[in-house]
Design a protein around this motif. Structure first.
Motif, mmCIF file in Angstrom:
data_model
loop_
_atom_site.group_PDB
_atom_site.id
_atom_site.type_symbol
_atom_site.label_atom_id
_atom_site.label_comp_id
_atom_site.label_asym_id
_atom_site.label_seq_id
_atom_site.Cartn_x
_atom_site.Cartn_y
_atom_site.Cartn_z
ATOM 1 N N THR A 1 0.830 -1.188 0.000
ATOM 2 C CA THR A 1 0.000 0.000 0.000
ATOM 3 C C THR A 1 0.878 1.258 0.000
ATOM 4 O O THR A 1 2.098 1.183 0.270
ATOM 5 N N ASN A 2 0.259 2.381 -0.267
ATOM 6 C CA ASN A 2 1.009 3.631 -0.227
ATOM 7 C C ASN A 2 1.542 3.904 1.174
ATOM 8 O O ASN A 2 2.530 4.615 1.345
ATOM 9 N N GLY A 3 0.909 3.313 2.179
ATOM 10 C CA GLY A 3 1.349 3.483 3.551
ATOM 11 C C GLY A 3 2.443 2.527 3.985
ATOM 12 O O GLY A 3 2.955 2.636 5.109
ATOM 13 N N GLY A 4 2.783 1.580 3.109
ATOM 14 C CA GLY A 4 3.895 0.685 3.408
ATOM 15 C C GLY A 4 3.505 -0.709 3.873
ATOM 16 O O GLY A 4 4.383 -1.530 4.158
ATOM 17 N N THR A 5 2.232 -1.000 3.943
ATOM 18 C CA THR A 5 1.806 -2.350 4.338
ATOM 19 C C THR A 5 2.035 -3.317 3.187
ATOM 20 O O THR A 5 1.615 -3.059 2.062
#
Length: 116
Positions: free
Chosen positions: A52-56
């Motif tokens: 994800t864009n959040g790093g997940t």
């Protein structure tokens, strides 16, 4: 619409490494997931890894410990570092982008061939 441009596939010997890249362009939403799927002859397309864009991150069991996904959000680019490649990793690898799972887009695919 989102366009995905892949690069980095090729032929490598077993045990070798390859790095795939995929740049997204078009209408990019800030919240998104990018990743890689693959499809071998006679088999269904399957997830390799996503981020994800959040790093997940999410990895297929077959990729854990050998492949690493990363991304540069500023460049809307996702990478897949593949190490210790095996002949069973041979497939067409497709870049994927989705917007919260609502709209999905695919790259044209890049061939990865691992010789034994």
């Amino acid at each position: 619409q989102v366009q995905l441009a892949e690069s980095g596939g090729g032929l490598v010997q077993a045990g070798g490494s390859l790095r795939l890249s995929c740049a997204a362009s078009g209408t990019i939403f800030s919240v998104n997931t990018m990743g890689w799927y693959r499809q071998a002859p006679g088999k269904q397309r399957e997830l390799v890894a996503s981020m994800t864009n959040g790093g997940t991150t999410n990895y297929a069991d077959s990729a854990k410990g050998r492949f690493t996904i990363s991304r540069d959000n500023a460049k809307n680019t996702v990478y897949l570092e593949m190490n210790s490649l095996k002949p069973e990793d041979t497939a067409v690898y497709y870049c994927m982008y989705n917007n919260r799972g609502l709209s999905w887009f695919w790259g044209q695919g890049t061939q990865v061939t691992v010789s034994s």
